[in-house]
Structures are given as structure tokens and as C-alpha cells.
Design an enzyme around this catalytic site. Structure first.
Site, PDB file in Angstrom:
ATOM      1  N   ARG A  86       0.859  -1.125  -0.142  1.00 44.59           N
ATOM      2  CA  ARG A  86       0.029   0.003  -0.155  1.00 44.59           C
ATOM      3  C   ARG A  86       0.669   0.920  -0.010  1.00 44.59           C
ATOM      4  NH1 ARG A  86      -5.034   2.218   2.516  1.00 44.59           N
ATOM      5  NH2 ARG A  86      -5.068   4.439   1.709  1.00 44.59           N
ATOM      6  N   ARG A  96      -6.153   0.870  -4.235  1.00 48.34           N
ATOM      7  CA  ARG A  96      -5.260   0.255  -3.001  1.00 48.34           C
ATOM      8  C   ARG A  96      -5.196  -1.202  -2.890  1.00 48.34           C
ATOM      9  NH1 ARG A  96      -8.588   4.006   0.689  1.00 48.34           N
ATOM     10  NH2 ARG A  96      -8.076   5.243  -1.411  1.00 48.34           N
ATOM     11  N   ASP A  99      -6.869  -1.589   2.429  1.00 47.34           N
ATOM     12  CA  ASP A  99      -6.982  -0.520   3.299  1.00 47.34           C
ATOM     13  C   ASP A  99      -7.597  -0.962   4.699  1.00 47.34           C
ATOM     14  OD1 ASP A  99      -7.528   2.166   4.188  1.00 47.34           O
ATOM     15  OD2 ASP A  99      -9.664   2.387   3.029  1.00 47.34           O
ATOM     16  N   ASP A 101      -9.008   0.243   8.281  1.00 45.62           N
ATOM     17  CA  ASP A 101      -9.114   1.385   9.351  1.00 45.62           C
ATOM     18  C   ASP A 101      -9.869   0.711  10.582  1.00 45.62           C
ATOM     19  OD1 ASP A 101      -8.161   3.647   7.696  1.00 45.62           O
ATOM     20  OD2 ASP A 101      -9.905   3.175   6.389  1.00 45.62           O
TER      21      ASP A 101
END
Length: 176
Positions: A86, A96, A99, A101
Site C-alpha cells: 500500500r 489500493r 485499506d 481502518d
């Protein structure tokens, strides 16, 4: 929710570059570093703001971690992202490999420039709300007490294409 083993957190996962390989690899790396306790159904979803891009694969993982939210995001999750190639750019909608989060971190509310929990997108994006509700059907959002199941976003499934084979593969990773 915190306990003797750590804090329960929910991680938002997304990829649109070799997603079926990168999502599995990310889960394997994460499971080697922390306790993964749940994997939602994963969905193929259209890209936000970039219709020319490949579709994303999105879902939620539930973990229990002894780390604080900041260490979880910037030490563990970012390290996994880097290992999978990434590259962060100023373009928030760039393709990407992975990801990762923090969607929720226990009952904490964090509002800092580089860390916002609960993720504000939960009440706007079905690819966050629907899998979160699968793992936590009675979920109330920290800070507001709002039941996610009562929010219109949790019923918007028309752009979510379930990926049962990938979901099974991911659930097998955490059973090992």
C-alpha cells in the site's frame, strides 16, 4: 468494551487491487499479531467517486487487542498495509492493495485529525454498516447511543454483492 484480554474493535477492510489475495494475506498477517474473533460477509462494491476504477471488496473484522487505538492504527494496521504494498497518496480515492481502518474501538470516541472513531462513514456507507450489523446486531454507536440497525444505511444493500467463497476462505483463516 474492554476486558482482561484487551479491547474489542471492529476493522473496516477494503481492496481493489488483487483484492481476493490481498484481503486474505492481510487477515493472515493480522491474525499472527492479534486475536481475530469475527469475519463478516465480504462484498464487492462499486468504487466511491471513481467509476472507472475496479470494484472494491469490503467487509469487517472483529478483533480483541491489547493495543490502544493509536498503536493499533499506526503500528499494526499500517505495517500490514505497507507489507502488502500500500502506497498512501494525497488522493483519498486512489486504488489500493489493502485499506485497514478502525471502524469502532470499544466504546471510545476519538476525534483527532488523523484518527476518528467511530468511523464517520458508518452511518453513510452500507459497506460498513451492513457487515458491522452482521457481527454486532445490537450495536449502538459510541458517543450517540444510536442503534445502527435503526439507521437507513443499514438497509441499503442494492450495491453490495456478497462474496460467499471469499468469506468462507477468510473464516477458515481464523479457525486455524
Amino acid at each position: 468494551m474492554s476486558g482482561a484480554r484487551g479491547t474489542e474493535a471492529f476493522l473496516a477492510v477494503g481492496s481493489n487491487i488483487d483484492p481476493e489475495d490481498n484481503v486474505v494475506a492481510a487477515l493472515e498477517m493480522l491474525a499472527a499479531e492479534t486475536t481475530v474473533t469475527g469475519v463478516s460477509t465480504f462484498y464487492r462494491t462499486p468504487p466511491l467517486a471513481r467509476p472507472e476504477q475496479d470494484c472494491y471488496v469490503n467487509g469487517i473484522w472483529r478483533i480483541v487487542t491489547p493495543l490502544g487505538a493509536r498503536d493499533l492504527k499506526f503500528s499494526l494496521l499500517r505495517a500490514v498495509e505497507r507489507r502488502l504494498g500500500r502506497v498512501r497518496t494525497p488522493d483519498a480515492h486512489a486504488p489500493r492493495t489493502i485499506d485497514l481502518d478502525i471502524a469502532l474501538f470499544g466504546d471510545e470516541v476519538i476525534d483527532e485529525t488523523d484518527l476518528r472513531v467511530p468511523d464517520p462513514g458508518i452511518v453513510e456507507r452500507p459497506f460498513l454498516a451492513v457487515p458491522l450489523l452482521e457481527l454486532a446486531p445490537q450495536l449502538r454507536l459510541p458517543g450517540t447511543g444510536v442503534r445502527l440497525a435503526d439507521q437507513p444505511v443499514s438497509h441499503r444493500t442494492s450495491d453490495l454483492e456478497a462474496m460467499p467463497a471469499l468469506t468462507i476462505r477468510l473464516r477458515e483463516v481464523i479457525r486455524r
